[in-house]
Scaffold this motif. Structure first.
Motif, PDB file in Angstrom:
ATOM      1  N   HIS A   1       0.845  -1.201   0.000  1.00 11.60           N
ATOM      2  CA  HIS A   1       0.000   0.000   0.000  1.00 11.60           C
ATOM      3  C   HIS A   1       0.879   1.250   0.000  1.00 11.60           C
ATOM      4  O   HIS A   1       0.548   2.252  -0.621  1.00 11.60           O
ATOM      5  CB  HIS A   1      -0.933  -0.005   1.212  1.00 11.60           C
ATOM      6  N   VAL A   2       1.996   1.159   0.709  1.00 16.12           N
ATOM      7  CA  VAL A   2       2.943   2.286   0.706  1.00 16.12           C
ATOM      8  C   VAL A   2       3.512   2.432  -0.710  1.00 16.12           C
ATOM      9  O   VAL A   2       3.537   3.534  -1.266  1.00 16.12           O
ATOM     10  CB  VAL A   2       4.063   2.050   1.748  1.00 16.12           C
ATOM     11  N   ASP A   3       3.923   1.311  -1.297  1.00 13.56           N
ATOM     12  CA  ASP A   3       4.461   1.352  -2.673  1.00 13.56           C
ATOM     13  C   ASP A   3       3.438   1.939  -3.646  1.00 13.56           C
ATOM     14  O   ASP A   3       3.800   2.565  -4.637  1.00 13.56           O
ATOM     15  CB  ASP A   3       4.823  -0.062  -3.160  1.00 13.56           C
ATOM     16  N   ASN A   4       2.166   1.719  -3.365  1.00 13.48           N
ATOM     17  CA  ASN A   4       1.121   2.210  -4.271  1.00 13.48           C
ATOM     18  C   ASN A   4       0.679   3.639  -3.964  1.00 13.48           C
ATOM     19  O   ASN A   4      -0.328   4.113  -4.480  1.00 13.48           O
ATOM     20  CB  ASN A   4      -0.100   1.284  -4.231  1.00 13.48           C
ATOM     21  N   GLY A   5       1.396   4.290  -3.074  1.00  9.73           N
ATOM     22  CA  GLY A   5       1.110   5.704  -2.805  1.00  9.73           C
ATOM     23  C   GLY A   5       0.150   5.974  -1.661  1.00  9.73           C
ATOM     24  O   GLY A   5      -0.322   7.101  -1.495  1.00  9.73           O
ATOM     25  N   PHE A   6      -0.148   4.952  -0.869  1.00  5.18           N
ATOM     26  CA  PHE A   6      -1.089   5.161   0.238  1.00  5.18           C
ATOM     27  C   PHE A   6      -0.407   5.202   1.615  1.00  5.18           C
ATOM     28  O   PHE A   6      -1.035   4.958   2.639  1.00  5.18           O
ATOM     29  CB  PHE A   6      -2.166   4.065   0.234  1.00  5.18           C
ATOM     30  N   GLY A   7       0.899   5.503   1.624  1.00  2.00           N
ATOM     31  CA  GLY A   7       1.650   5.497   2.887  1.00  2.00           C
ATOM     32  C   GLY A   7       1.062   6.424   3.938  1.00  2.00           C
ATOM     33  O   GLY A   7       1.117   6.135   5.133  1.00  2.00           O
ATOM     34  N   GLY A   8       0.494   7.532   3.490  1.00  2.00           N
ATOM     35  CA  GLY A   8      -0.037   8.508   4.451  1.00  2.00           C
ATOM     36  C   GLY A   8      -1.417   8.153   4.971  1.00  2.00           C
ATOM     37  O   GLY A   8      -1.944   8.789   5.898  1.00  2.00           O
ATOM     38  N   LYS A   9      -2.031   7.148   4.370  1.00  4.65           N
ATOM     39  CA  LYS A   9      -3.396   6.778   4.764  1.00  4.65           C
ATOM     40  C   LYS A   9      -3.406   6.103   6.140  1.00  4.65           C
ATOM     41  O   LYS A   9      -2.492   5.331   6.464  1.00  4.65           O
ATOM     42  CB  LYS A   9      -3.956   5.806   3.710  1.00  4.65           C
ATOM     43  N   THR A  10      -4.439   6.376   6.931  1.00  2.00           N
ATOM     44  CA  THR A  10      -4.540   5.730   8.238  1.00  2.00           C
ATOM     45  C   THR A  10      -4.796   4.236   8.058  1.00  2.00           C
ATOM     46  O   THR A  10      -5.730   3.847   7.354  1.00  2.00           O
ATOM     47  CB  THR A  10      -5.707   6.334   9.044  1.00  2.00           C
TER      48      THR A  10
ATOM     49  N   GLY B   1      -6.435  -2.678   2.295  1.00  2.00           N
ATOM     50  CA  GLY B   1      -5.920  -1.310   2.417  1.00  2.00           C
ATOM     51  C   GLY B   1      -6.912  -0.320   2.997  1.00  2.00           C
ATOM     52  O   GLY B   1      -6.922   0.852   2.616  1.00  2.00           O
ATOM     53  N   VAL B   2      -7.747  -0.778   3.935  1.00  2.00           N
ATOM     54  CA  VAL B   2      -8.738   0.146   4.495  1.00  2.00           C
ATOM     55  C   VAL B   2      -8.169   0.869   5.713  1.00  2.00           C
ATOM     56  O   VAL B   2      -7.124   0.516   6.245  1.00  2.00           O
ATOM     57  CB  VAL B   2     -10.045  -0.584   4.927  1.00  2.00           C
ATOM     58  N   SER B   3      -8.913   1.875   6.170  1.00  2.00           N
ATOM     59  CA  SER B   3      -8.640   2.505   7.463  1.00  2.00           C
ATOM     60  C   SER B   3      -9.569   1.843   8.460  1.00  2.00           C
ATOM     61  O   SER B   3     -10.769   1.730   8.202  1.00  2.00           O
ATOM     62  CB  SER B   3      -8.969   3.997   7.406  1.00  2.00           C
ATOM     63  N   GLN B   4      -9.008   1.427   9.580  1.00  2.00           N
ATOM     64  CA  GLN B   4      -9.881   0.756  10.541  1.00  2.00           C
ATOM     65  C   GLN B   4      -9.680   1.234  11.969  1.00  2.00           C
ATOM     66  O   GLN B   4      -8.646   1.779  12.327  1.00  2.00           O
ATOM     67  CB  GLN B   4      -9.715  -0.752  10.478  1.00  2.00           C
ATOM     68  N   VAL B   5     -10.715   1.007  12.751  1.00  2.00           N
ATOM     69  CA  VAL B   5     -10.695   1.318  14.173  1.00  2.00           C
ATOM     70  C   VAL B   5     -10.306   0.048  14.915  1.00  2.00           C
ATOM     71  O   VAL B   5     -10.794  -1.033  14.600  1.00  2.00           O
ATOM     72  CB  VAL B   5     -12.113   1.741  14.645  1.00  2.00           C
TER      73      VAL B   5
END
Ligand code: PRX
Length: 655
Positions: free
Chosen positions: A86-95, A325-329
């Motif tokens: 996910h980081v490689d795909n540009g989502f490193g900043g995502k929670t 690659g979701v954001s989760q609680v």
């Protein structure tokens, strides 16, 4: 809706149409069932493209009953798939994980980049401790991000985690460590429960007195309580892990690399180590998470309110969500830590869209009443899930009406530790729903309901639930016991997976789960073996014999009821029975876990037995549920049952 209204509604066999609940465009359509059904192996091979492979598989299933291999010529790394890509795909900043502590004012927001660094550091630390591919590492942790990090770091190295629920006793932990010869343990000094710090490490210390295989223990400082320290064996996480390099070059492993063990109760006294391997499990987790919850990674905030100590936490906190690659609680506390509206504050504040929990929790929330919902905006929710036990229609309707605002599909998901991922469930926007029904096998899964002879039952009838074709996330075996694996799951109906559950097909052919058909109980969604609890009780010095049954319970689904005969010497005769009962309850808690503590213990001079000496548990279940008693003609002494019934009534009035 009141119970009788629901009953009337069910009588009409009505359902909620898929579109009534769901405005979104679903990830899959009705056509997916047909596509998967026409060639399941090709369909699953297609699903394997959800993962990033170092070597993509060309093979789908190799089936040598009861042993399956999936995608066996592929190579990959599980942890890379959950995090780095996910980081490689540009989502490193995502929670990745928004962690909410038991305490009100404590939280951590961890991005995919941060998670990548945490996992790399932990993997480097584990390497330094000597963890190598194939090793077993026990994880005995509270619900903190380090638990997820440890799991991901372990599988990154090709090693296996064996997560043991932190509510289990030292003895239960020891037996699980011994069974798979774990070389390492990851734990914490303690954990918080409704604001109170409780110790965890002493249970590890006690367990390890009998576990010579363990070389090192990695300890997270969570509560800062005083703990005993073994200088040669113990390592603080904040010293060892935090000082490591934040990059780690992963290695690729074969698709069938052993990935983890999860111990679960069976019908005998000994818990079994359910083995899962890498790629098949991950394909199952990624596919079902996306389909069943209709995941939209760009916008969803997912919350699986379970513990990582159980399979639900593995598949739908750790692997399913991170693969997608979701954001989760992730929530550390209990539903009422900080007040009975705590969950609803979390949903509102974080904008949770997908909530997945167990019927027992729903019933507890329902019992607390709707006043705790007032003032909380739950409109962000769009799919609600339930798992772990049959859900009663009343709880289902409450969930739908009060939490879902009558516009969230409820996915009642049936699966097991052994199945690795969800098998039977409605699909949001695709399948109708009915209160209390799991409805349909997912695309790629073939189930049946059969009679004693293994013949399919017609609509309107019940029988045994079986899975007729292998599926990628199926367990590959019981650790160290291939015979038990073949015997438990594959011998009753040869070549077919026997789940141990009863099920009914209604007049529309939809599936309703009816509970276990063996000596396994389901207490608050926790799977417990009657035999295991009996063994624990009989281990108490004053007990001669014990029979344990699961009796219906309004909140916990089933509750443990034990019938016990004592061996009292002349000196013991004067002992206070109430005190003995309490001692037995504490003993069970110590040997297994507080979750296994009997709700009721009936001391009786005798247990009802057949002429061949077998305890008649069916009768005891009737007694425990205060039902009319069935046939007692095979009993050696039918008066025993009426005597026990009398004791039970007396006991109930004393309560
Ligand atoms: O009896 C079924 C029940 O839970 C058992 C599996 O327990 P465990 O391996 O601990 O996994 C629980 C979480 C997946 C099953 O044999 N069960 C699970 N889900 C449901 C259920 N019973 C009825 N309805 C469900 N949705």
């Amino acid at each position: 809706m009141a119970n009788d209204q629901i009953e009337a509604w069910l009588q009409e066999n009505r359902s909620f149409a898929p579109s009534a609940d769901f405005a979104q465009k679903s990830n899959v359509t009705e056509a997916e069932y047909g596509r998967a059904h026409s060639d399941p192996e090709a369909w699953w091979l297609e699903q394997s493209a959800r993962l990033t492979w170092t070597v993509a598989p060309t093979r789908s299933l190799d089936w040598n009953p009861p042993f399956a291999k999936w995608f066996s010529d592929g190579m990959l790394n599980a942890s890379y798939n959950c995090v780095d890509r996910h980081v490689d795909n540009g989502f490193g900043g995502k929670t990745a994980i928004h962690w909410i502590a038991d305490a009100e004012n404590e939280e951590r927001v961890i991005s995919y980049s941060e998670l990548q660094q945490m996992v790399a550091r932990c993997a480097n630390a584990l390497l330094a401790l000597g963890v190598r591919a194939g090793d077993r590492v026990a994880v005995y942790m509270p619900m903190i991000p380090e638990a997820v990090v440890a799991m991901l770091a372990i599988v990154r190295l090709g090693a296996m985690h064996s997560v043991v629920f932190a509510g289990f006793s030292a003895e239960a932990l020891a037996s699980r460590i011994q069974d798979s010869d774990c070389r390492f343990v990851v734990t914490a000094d303690g954990q918080f429960r409704r604001g109170t710090a409780a110790l965890l490490k002493p249970a590890v210390d006690e367990a390890l007195l009998n576990c010579p295989s363990v070389e090192s223990v990695l300890v997270v400082k969570r509560t800062s309580q005083e703990v005993v320290w073994n200088e040669t064996r113990d390592h603080w996480w904040h010293e060892l892990v935090d000082s490591q390099n934040s990059t780690h070059q992963y290695e690729s492993f074969p698709a069938e690399q052993d990935m983890f063990l999860m111990y679960t109760s069976g019908t005998t006294g000994k818990p079994k180590g359910i083995l899962h391997t890498t790629a098949g499990y991950l394909v199952g987790a990624a596919t079902t998470y996306s389909n069943v919850f209709d995941i939209k990674p760009a916008t969803d905030i997912c919350w699986t309110a379970a513990d990582i100590g159980w399979i639900t936490g593995h598949t739908y906190i750790v692997y399913g969500p991170l693969l997608n690659g979701v954001s989760q609680v992730m929530y550390e506390g209990l539903p009422d830590s900080g007040g009975r509206d705590r969950w609803w504050r979390i949903v509102e504040n974080l904008g949770v869209t997908i909530l997945y929990t167990a019927p027992t929790t729903i019933r507890t929330l329902m019992k607390w009443g709707t006043s705790h919902l007032i003032g909380h905006n739950l409109s962000s929710l769009r799919v609600l899930g339930t798992v772990g036990e049959p859900i009663n229609p009343e709880a289902w309707m409450w969930y739908r009406e009060f939490i879902g605002g009558n516009n969230c599909p409820i996915v009642d998901t049936w699966w097991q530790t052994e199945t690795g991922s969800i098998m039977i469930s409605p699909l949001p926007g695709v399948t109708s729903t009915k209160p209390g029904a799991a409805m349909r096998a997912l695309p790629g899964i073939t189930i049946d309901v059969v009679d004693e002879q293994g013949h399919s039952v017609p609509n309107g009838h019940g029988g045994f639930l079986v899975v007729t074709r292998p599926w990628p996330s199926m367990t590959r075996g019981i650790w160290g016991d291939p015979d038990r694996f073949a015997e438990t799951y594959w011998s009753r109906f040869p070549g077919t997976y026997f789940a141990g559950d009863g099920a009914k097909r209604d007049d529309d052919g939809d599936i309703w789960l009816l509970g276990r058909v063996d000596d396994v109980m389901n207490v608050s969604g926790h799977r417990l073996s009657t035999t295991e609890i009996e063994h624990a009780i009989v281990g108490f010095h004053l007990v001669a014999e014990a029979a344990v049954v699961g009796a219906s319970d309004e909140t916990t689904g089933q509750a443990v009821v034990a019938f016990v005969t004592l061996k009292l010497s002349d000196d013991d005769q004067s002992q206070d029975h109430a005190a003995i009962i309490e001692q037995i309850r504490q003993h069970v808690s110590r040997v297994i876990s507080p979750i296994a503590k009997p709700r009721q213990i009936i001391l009786t001079p005798e247990l009802p037995k057949t002429r061949s000496g077998k305890i008649m548990r069916r009768l005891l279940r009737d007694v425990a549920e205060q039902r009319a008693l069935g046939d007692v003609t095979t009993l050696t002494d039918p008066t025993v049952v009426s005597m026990i019934s009398g004791l039970m009534e007396q006991h109930s009035t004393e309560d």
